[in-house]
Structure formats: C-alpha cells, structure tokens
Design a protein around this motif. Structure first.
Motif, PDB file in Angstrom:
ATOM      1  N   ILE A  33       0.843  -1.192   0.000  1.00  0.00           N
ATOM      2  CA  ILE A  33       0.000   0.000   0.000  1.00  0.00           C
ATOM      3  C   ILE A  33       0.884   1.251   0.000  1.00  0.00           C
ATOM      4  N   VAL A  34       0.653   2.162  -0.963  1.00  0.00           N
ATOM      5  CA  VAL A  34       1.457   3.385  -1.047  1.00  0.00           C
ATOM      6  C   VAL A  34       0.621   4.653  -0.905  1.00  0.00           C
ATOM      7  N   ARG A  35      -0.684   4.568  -1.117  1.00  0.00           N
ATOM      8  CA  ARG A  35      -1.562   5.725  -0.946  1.00  0.00           C
ATOM      9  C   ARG A  35      -2.894   5.245  -0.375  1.00  0.00           C
ATOM     10  N   VAL A  36      -3.483   6.047   0.497  1.00  0.00           N
ATOM     11  CA  VAL A  36      -4.782   5.695   1.096  1.00  0.00           C
ATOM     12  C   VAL A  36      -5.669   6.930   1.128  1.00  0.00           C
ATOM     13  N   ALA A  37      -6.907   6.768   0.694  1.00  0.00           N
ATOM     14  CA  ALA A  37      -7.932   7.812   0.835  1.00  0.00           C
ATOM     15  C   ALA A  37      -9.006   7.270   1.758  1.00  0.00           C
ATOM     16  N   GLU A  38      -9.171   7.907   2.903  1.00  0.00           N
ATOM     17  CA  GLU A  38     -10.105   7.411   3.905  1.00  0.00           C
ATOM     18  C   GLU A  38     -11.550   7.685   3.500  1.00  0.00           C
ATOM     19  N   ALA A  39     -12.434   6.796   3.896  1.00  0.00           N
ATOM     20  CA  ALA A  39     -13.865   7.001   3.663  1.00  0.00           C
ATOM     21  C   ALA A  39     -14.351   8.192   4.477  1.00  0.00           C
ATOM     22  N   PRO A  40     -15.295   8.983   3.942  1.00  0.00           N
ATOM     23  CA  PRO A  40     -15.819  10.124   4.701  1.00  0.00           C
ATOM     24  C   PRO A  40     -16.678   9.709   5.887  1.00  0.00           C
ATOM     25  N   SER A  41     -17.163   8.466   5.869  1.00  0.00           N
ATOM     26  CA  SER A  41     -18.010   7.977   6.961  1.00  0.00           C
ATOM     27  C   SER A  41     -17.193   7.851   8.244  1.00  0.00           C
ATOM     28  N   PRO A  42     -17.819   8.078   9.398  1.00  0.00           N
ATOM     29  CA  PRO A  42     -17.101   7.890  10.669  1.00  0.00           C
ATOM     30  C   PRO A  42     -16.705   6.440  10.897  1.00  0.00           C
ATOM     31  N   VAL A  43     -17.388   5.517  10.208  1.00  0.00           N
ATOM     32  CA  VAL A  43     -17.024   4.099  10.303  1.00  0.00           C
ATOM     33  C   VAL A  43     -16.251   3.735   9.052  1.00  0.00           C
ATOM     34  N   HIS A  44     -14.942   3.551   9.194  1.00  0.00           N
ATOM     35  CA  HIS A  44     -14.143   3.202   8.039  1.00  0.00           C
ATOM     36  C   HIS A  44     -13.047   2.229   8.447  1.00  0.00           C
TER      37      HIS A  44
END
Length: 279
Positions: free
Chosen positions: A137-148
């Motif tokens: 893994i080199v890049r991560v975009a987190e989910a906007p939801s509080p549950v991710h």
C-alpha cells in the motif's frame, strides 16, 4: 464651427462590440485542427490505413486529406508504406508518444482518483504497487463515513487472502508470484500457486478481484488493475469497507466505479489491452 467628429461613430472604437460579443476561447489555427483529425484517426486505429479509409475516419474527402498527409510525412508525424501505400504514424509521432508516457507516473495519476472514489463510494480506497515483498500500500484515501477501515502506508498485502494480492497474482509472471508466495508466513490452509490457478483465471476474466471476510471478519474488498503501455499491471485500485454495506457484485456501484477509474488511468498510460500474464 464646432466639429461633429466627436459624436460620429469611430470605426476603430470596438467598445460596443466587446460588450455584446459572446465569449470565445483562445484562437487557434483551423487548418492544424483539421489536419489533427487524421492523426487522431491513425492513433485510434493503431495500424496503417489506406487514404480513402483514413480520410473517411477523419470525416473529409481523400483529395482534402492528401495535402495534410504530405506535410505530416515531411515532419515525421506520418509515414507511408512503400508497397501498400497505406499511411501510419511516423517516427516523430512515436517519439512524442514515448516522451509523453515517460512524463506519466502511475501513482501520481491514480492519487486524485482514489480521493474521488472514497467520497463517491463511502469506502476506504487504496493504491497498491508491487514491492520487494509483494503488493504494498502506497496511498490511502479514507472514507468520509465515521465508520471506516484503517489502512497504513507500507502494508504488504497477502497474495492468498486479499483482493490486491489476488489481483497481482493473477496478472504477474508465475515465477515472480511464486517467489513472493514463498516469503509469506505459513497459513492454514495455505494453497500453492497451482491450487490458485482456477481462481486467478476468473479474476483475469472479470477484471476484478474480491475478498470477503478473508483476512478480517466483517471486512471486504474489491480491487481493479491498472496497466501500462506494455500491458503490464503497475498498480491496483482497492476499495475496502464493512462487509454488511459493501456490494461485491460485478455490476454494483463499487465494481463499476473501480473498473472505470482503472481503465481511464490505463488509457492515460498508453494501455490498449486488458493486460497479459507471462509464465
């Protein structure tokens, strides 16, 4: 006697014209744009074409197309086959294409796309590339939801149990995959590459890899491959989220969105096919 020139219309005064004229883009050279249609047609077909076929694809008469082709030949953008007389892309066009490809970094191209996907799908979306120990893994975009689902940069994904890992296993040479499998910790059960071939064939056919509750209970993932101009897989776009709200269906929104983004990036990298696997 007072002069009336002050009140007469001034031919050089364009203020009224500027106020009423519609907005226009930057002015170009129409003949270059017209001739460019021939180059676009050659690039689209990827093979030499006869004059009448090339002109038809560019939407012009052969007599109109011919002078453009003569000029393009002089520049090296087009070349004509001596025996068949067909026209194809010339050495300068090929050189420009190679330079363009060198300027494209797959991870740089994919990074804004995973941010868009994370927002649209409400899932964590990551980029994985092949590292010295396997898919990393080199890049991560987190989910906007509080549950991710939390993912860390540098995480090496299992080839046997993760969507990213299975995707790379399906598209990389077998010797390279086997070497990485040998480095993975023993698992029970621990299928070898031979036992994985049926699953890997299905992944290549579908253009997606899936993992449901494989590594962590309640967590699922989908991964789509990105290919370069040589048909080699260079990275995966992987969506990760809670199994209860994550559709893994091939026609579901996550699958369609991932596949479309991966195909767009692949085209930017010069890919014309879905990739291949060598043994």
């Amino acid at each position: 006697m007072a002069s009336h020139r002050k009140n007469a219309p001034n031919d050089n005064d364009s203020s009224d014209t500027l106020e009423t004229a519609p907005e226009r883009g930057p002015r170009g050279i129409q003949s270059i744009e017209v001739g460019g249609q021939l180059l676009t047609a050659l690039a689209h077909h990827g093979r030499p074409l006869a004059l009448k076929d090339l002109a038809r694809e560019a939407g012009m008469a052969p007599a109109k197309a011919h002078p453009y082709l003569v000029s393009f030949i002089k520049l090296g953008l087009v070349e004509q086959e001596a025996l068949s007389g067909r026209y194809g892309l010339g050495p300068l066009a090929l050189q420009l294409g190679l330079i363009s490809l060198q300027q494209y970094d797959p991870v740089r191209l994919a990074t804004p796309r995973i941010e868009e996907l994370a927002q649209a799908l409400n899932l964590t979306v990551a980029i994985a590339v092949w590292g010295n120990r396997g898919p990393t893994i080199v890049r991560v975009a987190e989910a906007p939801s509080p549950v991710h689902i939390s993912m860390r940069h540098g995480t090496v994904m299992s080839l046997r149990g993760t969507a990213s890992g299975l995707l790379f296993a399906a598209h990389l040479p077998e010797a390279q995959v086997q070497a990485a499998l040998d480095l993975e910790p023993e698992a029970t059960p621990s299928p070898g590459l031979a036992e994985m071939q049926a699953e890997l064939a299905l992944i290549r056919e579908a253009g997606l890899a899936r993992a449901q509750d494989a590594v962590v209970a309640g967590v699922s993932a989908l991964a789509a491959p990105v290919f370069d101009d040589q048909g080699r897989m260079v990275l995966s776009l992987t969506a990760i989220g809670p199994s209860r709200s994550f559709s893994l269906a091939a026609d579901g929104l996550p699958a369609r969105s991932l596949r479309r983004a991966a195909e767009d990036i692949s085209r930017q990298l010069g890919s014309r096919a879905s990739g291949s696997v060598s043994t």
